[in-house]
Design an enzyme around this catalytic site. Structure first.
Site, mmCIF file in Angstrom:
data_model
loop_
_atom_site.group_PDB
_atom_site.id
_atom_site.type_symbol
_atom_site.label_atom_id
_atom_site.label_comp_id
_atom_site.label_asym_id
_atom_site.label_seq_id
_atom_site.Cartn_x
_atom_site.Cartn_y
_atom_site.Cartn_z
ATOM 1 N N ASP A 145 0.816 -1.228 0.000
ATOM 2 C CA ASP A 145 0.000 0.000 0.000
ATOM 3 C C ASP A 145 0.846 1.274 0.000
ATOM 4 O O ASP A 145 0.396 2.320 0.450
ATOM 5 C CB ASP A 145 -0.954 0.042 1.218
ATOM 6 C CG ASP A 145 -1.765 -1.216 1.372
ATOM 7 O OD1 ASP A 145 -2.145 -1.794 0.336
ATOM 8 O OD2 ASP A 145 -2.019 -1.622 2.514
ATOM 9 N N HIS A 148 -3.382 -2.080 -7.117
ATOM 10 C CA HIS A 148 -2.665 -0.857 -7.466
ATOM 11 C C HIS A 148 -3.650 0.114 -8.110
ATOM 12 O O HIS A 148 -4.415 -0.275 -8.990
ATOM 13 C CB HIS A 148 -1.542 -1.147 -8.461
ATOM 14 C CG HIS A 148 -0.382 -1.884 -7.873
ATOM 15 N ND1 HIS A 148 0.600 -2.459 -8.646
ATOM 16 C CD2 HIS A 148 -0.044 -2.132 -6.593
ATOM 17 C CE1 HIS A 148 1.493 -3.031 -7.857
ATOM 18 N NE2 HIS A 148 1.117 -2.846 -6.614
ATOM 19 N N LYS A 189 0.988 -24.832 -4.125
ATOM 20 C CA LYS A 189 2.199 -24.721 -4.932
ATOM 21 C C LYS A 189 3.384 -25.328 -4.185
ATOM 22 O O LYS A 189 4.172 -26.098 -4.759
ATOM 23 C CB LYS A 189 2.462 -23.246 -5.262
ATOM 24 C CG LYS A 189 3.700 -22.978 -6.087
ATOM 25 C CD LYS A 189 3.809 -21.501 -6.446
ATOM 26 C CE LYS A 189 5.055 -21.221 -7.276
ATOM 27 N NZ LYS A 189 5.122 -19.810 -7.719
#
EC number: 6.3.4.4
Length: 427
Positions: A37, A65, A168
């Protein structure tokens, strides 16, 4: 074997030593020095105007963003911020985890705001892992479980990012390349993964066939965009001269090893020319923090939650520098401080009255830290119209130089507003 003596009328030339400076194109990397941020999107957008390739290297659609161009405000979650630049290719790398419905919803929303031709300049790595809808459901169930067992949760965005990265790491996840291959084999692996989760979370309900049907449709939509990411990036780095920019979500203090949260940050395996770190705030819950949050419109792009804001913490920034060795800094949102009579900067940590020369790894120890501040007089002047260094009031210049000298890294940009032109370039 019979050995024969060979003779050459034209003996081969002596081996030539390989040049030691054949390093290819350099890559600039933009990451956050705190918890995210920090205003990375705006800086990436600025640098993207001079880039040939912008690469999103990690994170998922939990991050956000905001970029303002020509008074239009774009929100990006999975798309690299450089997608606005019509002369630049945007690459979603293998470190990113992709929720396909979220990706196309994001594209549709930004198309309505004026984003055009994205399909001609977007490339997706075939090694990026897929975030399934049931990953998002599991994310929510895990938060409920943490609340029940520990009395508190992490506060995730429930976008399924953590469970996908866990898949993953455990080698049970599925990638874009799997979706592009034999769909029956892909479907079988998806069903096995669902069964694993349902054994851990009996309350988990998954409409497997419905999700697979949607994924089959998405597979055809993204197929023209998918490339082998390793070869794509190798060609980009070692091919014709290019300016390459890598952008990451999250930030140093969210790294799974060096940060304070259980969140995957980034490892960028490229030839780096410089690392630019973005900074502007230190989390706080005081009245000052509330003022900064209100003036800075600090609300999560993805969650809509108010962000905790406060004084700048240089202990954290020096710690991030030790880990990453960044070479330039963008100091954003200086204008938010314009109304303050007094400005503090955190310069040291104390425990039991004694300074500690490090950033604590243990969260319980960190909770006991007392911050030592350096005090500055506020400049009480509107800086939003400043466009060069000399436009800034002397007290603001003094504040900037102190930060720069304390960290030992030059500040290259100072932000005084939302739009691209509000970034003052120092050198």
């Amino acid at each position: 074997f019979q050995h024969r003596k060979c003779s050459y009328s034209n003996p081969p030339p002596a081996a030539v030593k390989r040049p030691r400076n054949d390093s290819g194109n350099k890559v600039s990397v933009v990451l956050g020095a705190q918890w995210g941020d920090e205003g990375k999107g705006k800086v990436v957008d600025l640098l993207a105007t001079e880039s040939d390739l912008v690469c999103r290297c990690q994170g998922g659609n939990n991050a956000g963003h905001t970029v303002v161009v020509d008074e239009k405000e774009y929100d990006f979650h999975l798309l690299p911020s450089g997608i606005i630049n019509t002369k630049c290719t945007s690459f979603i790398g293998n470190g990113v985890v992709i929720h396909l419905p979220g990706l196309f919803e994001e594209i549709d929303k930004n198309e309505k705001k004026g984003l055009k031709g994205w399909e001609k300049r977007l490339v997706i790595s075939d090694r990026a892992h897929i975030v399934f809808d049931f990953h998002q459901a599991v994310d929510g169930l895990q938060e409920v479980q943490r609340q029940a067992q520990e009395g508190q949760n992490i506060g995730t965005t429930k976008k399924g990012i953590g469970p996908t990265y866990a898949c993953k790491a455990s080698r049970t996840g599925l990638r874009i390349c799997d979706l592009m291959a034999d769909f029956s084999e892909f479907s079988s692996r998806v069903k096995n993964l669902v069964q694993q989760y349902q054994s851990m979370f009996p309350a988990l309900k998954v409409e497997v066939e419905s999700e697979l049907k949607k994924l089959k449709d998405y597979a055809e939509r993204i197929r023209p965009l998918v490339r082998d990411g390793v070869y794509f990036m190798y060609d980009a780095i070692h091919g014709s001269p290019k300016k390459i920019l890598a952008e990451g979500a999250n930030a140093a203090l969210l790294d799974i090893d060096f940060g304070e949260d259980m969140c995957v940050c980034v490892c960028v395996c490229v030839n780096i020319i410089y690392i630019l770190y973005i900074l502007y705030k230190y989390r706080d819950t005081s009245a000052v923090g509330e003022l900064l949050q209100t003036r800075g419109h600090e609300v999560g792009v993805t969650t809509g939650r108010k962000r905790r804001c406060g004084w700048l913490d240089l202990v954290i920034l020096k710690y991030a520098h030790m880990i990453n060795g960044f070479t330039a800094i963008a100091l954003t949102k200086l204008d938010i401080l314009d109304v303050l009579d007094e400005i503090k900067v955190g310069v040291a940590y104390k425990i039991n009255g004694k300074r500690i020369p490090y950033f604590p790894a243990n969260m319980e120890v960190l909770q006991k830290v007392e911050v030592e501040y350096e005090m500055f007089s506020g400049w009480k002047t509107d800086t939003s119209a400043a466009r060069k260094w000399n436009d800034l009031p002397p007290k603001a210049q003094n504040y900037i130089r102190f930060v720069e000298n304390h960290i030992g890294v030059p500040i290259k940009w100072v932000g005084v507003g939302k739009s691209r032109e509000c970034m003052i370039q120092m050198f």
